[in-house]
Design a protein around this motif. Structure first.
Motif, PDB file in Angstrom:
ATOM      1  N   PHE A   1     -34.462 -27.301  36.952  1.00 43.91           N
ATOM      2  CA  PHE A   1     -33.831 -26.478  35.921  1.00 43.91           C
ATOM      3  C   PHE A   1     -34.596 -26.597  34.610  1.00 43.91           C
ATOM      4  O   PHE A   1     -35.305 -27.579  34.371  1.00 43.91           O
ATOM      5  N   PRO A   2     -34.480 -25.591  33.733  1.00 40.27           N
ATOM      6  CA  PRO A   2     -35.287 -25.586  32.507  1.00 40.27           C
ATOM      7  C   PRO A   2     -34.933 -26.678  31.509  1.00 40.27           C
ATOM      8  O   PRO A   2     -35.800 -27.148  30.777  1.00 40.27           O
ATOM      9  N   ALA A   3     -33.670 -27.083  31.447  1.00 42.94           N
ATOM     10  CA  ALA A   3     -33.253 -28.089  30.462  1.00 42.94           C
ATOM     11  C   ALA A   3     -33.543 -29.492  30.985  1.00 42.94           C
ATOM     12  O   ALA A   3     -33.205 -29.823  32.131  1.00 42.94           O
ATOM     13  N   ALA A   4     -34.142 -30.314  30.140  1.00 48.34           N
ATOM     14  CA  ALA A   4     -34.469 -31.681  30.541  1.00 48.34           C
ATOM     15  C   ALA A   4     -33.213 -32.483  30.877  1.00 48.34           C
ATOM     16  O   ALA A   4     -33.265 -33.438  31.664  1.00 48.34           O
ATOM     17  N   GLU A   5     -32.086 -32.107  30.291  1.00 51.49           N
ATOM     18  CA  GLU A   5     -30.834 -32.838  30.536  1.00 51.49           C
ATOM     19  C   GLU A   5     -30.240 -32.551  31.907  1.00 51.49           C
ATOM     20  O   GLU A   5     -29.319 -33.240  32.347  1.00 51.49           O
TER      21      GLU A   5
END
Length: 287
Positions: A228-232
């Motif tokens: 997914f694009p978000a590191a979180e």
């Protein structure tokens, strides 16, 4: 679109971590806001769509600083958002609903399928043939027409401009061991070939029957890997079993399936050779 399912996973982790940092048991938190222990458990385990108002009450009780408060409320709002698939409910099949939700926010999708043509690549006739096989096992838990309509919309959504890259390794057994009428299978193979020509986001490799796997065992089940694009939002592995889909986000478990996929991809035919195999299979006499 950001996947509501993935956001629910992140929200669950955030809420559980904040509670534990303050030394509260789930039962104690539930009493303070006059909720049941079950309700807290569902929020902290990402079961179902969260109520933003419930999250706000928890944040108030935990006395979350303003700089964190707003970002968590926004996260809860994203976790409770609805996608196009929600209008189908479970009539499209609960398992397909899970996959399309996760796909909606993915950057990359990598799948190994050992027993069936990937759902997002299936034609209506092929889907119908599989539904007839499923009926032989007992009552259906989905609406056939709505499931088919949703699957076609899922394909359109997946291959949208700017959508995720989709790599799939398909076992040659899927192509050779016919479980549907031969002509339907041939039409299905022609559809996959056309999709490969038209969709640059798609890469397909066939794992041949005589492939030599080195350094790994053959997986016991179909599985899919997501980033997914978000590191979180950590990478995710979803394993398809007979009765349920198992979701893994723990790094060690995801890494196990990632290594398996890498070995399978290396043992599979190249994309060009895989396409040639599909073309040959689609042209073989039906008998």
């Amino acid at each position: 679109m950001v996947s509501p399912y993935v956001r629910r996973q992140r929200l669950a982790t955030v809420l559980r971590t904040l509670r534990e940092e303050r030394g509260l048991m789930a039962d104690e938190l539930a009493k303070r806001i006059h909720y049941s222990r079950t309700k807290i458990s569902r929020l902290e385990n990402a079961y179902g769509r969260p109520d933003v108002g419930d999250v706000v009450k928890i944040l108030d009780v935990l006395e979350i600083p303003d700089e964190q408060y707003l970002s968590i409320v926004r996260l809860a709002s994203a976790a409770s958002a609805k996608g196009w698939w929600d209008r189908y409910g479970d009539t499209m099949g609960a398992r397909q609903r899970l996959y399309v939700d996760i796909e909606s926010g993915a950057t990359t999708i990598r799948e190994y399928n050992q027993s069936a043509m990937p759902g997002v690549l299936q034609t209506p006739d092929f889907i119908g043939a599989l539904i007839n096989l499923t009926k032989a096992e007992g009552p259906l838990d989905f609406n056939p027409k709505k499931m088919t309509d949703a699957r076609l919309q899922r394909m359109e959504s997946l291959f949208r401009p700017g959508g995720p890259t989709y790599e799939v390794v398909v076992d040659e057994v899927v192509i050779r061991r016919l479980t549907v009428p031969p002509e339907i299978m041939k039409a299905q193979l022609r559809h996959v070939i056309k999709t490969l020509d038209n969709e640059p986001q798609l890469t397909l490799r066939v794992l041949p029957l005589r492939a030599q796997l080195v350094g790994t065992l053959l997986p016991r089940a179909t599985f899919t890997l997501y980033t997914f694009p978000a590191a979180e939002d950590p990478p995710m592995a979803v394993v398809d079993t007979i009765t349920a889909d198992l979701v893994y986000t723990e790094p060690r478990e995801v890494e196990r399936y990632t290594r398996r996929y890498d070995y399978l991809s290396q043992a599979a035919l190249s994309p060009d050779d895989s396409k040639r195999l599909l073309i040959e299979a689609a042209q073989e006499p039906s008998d």
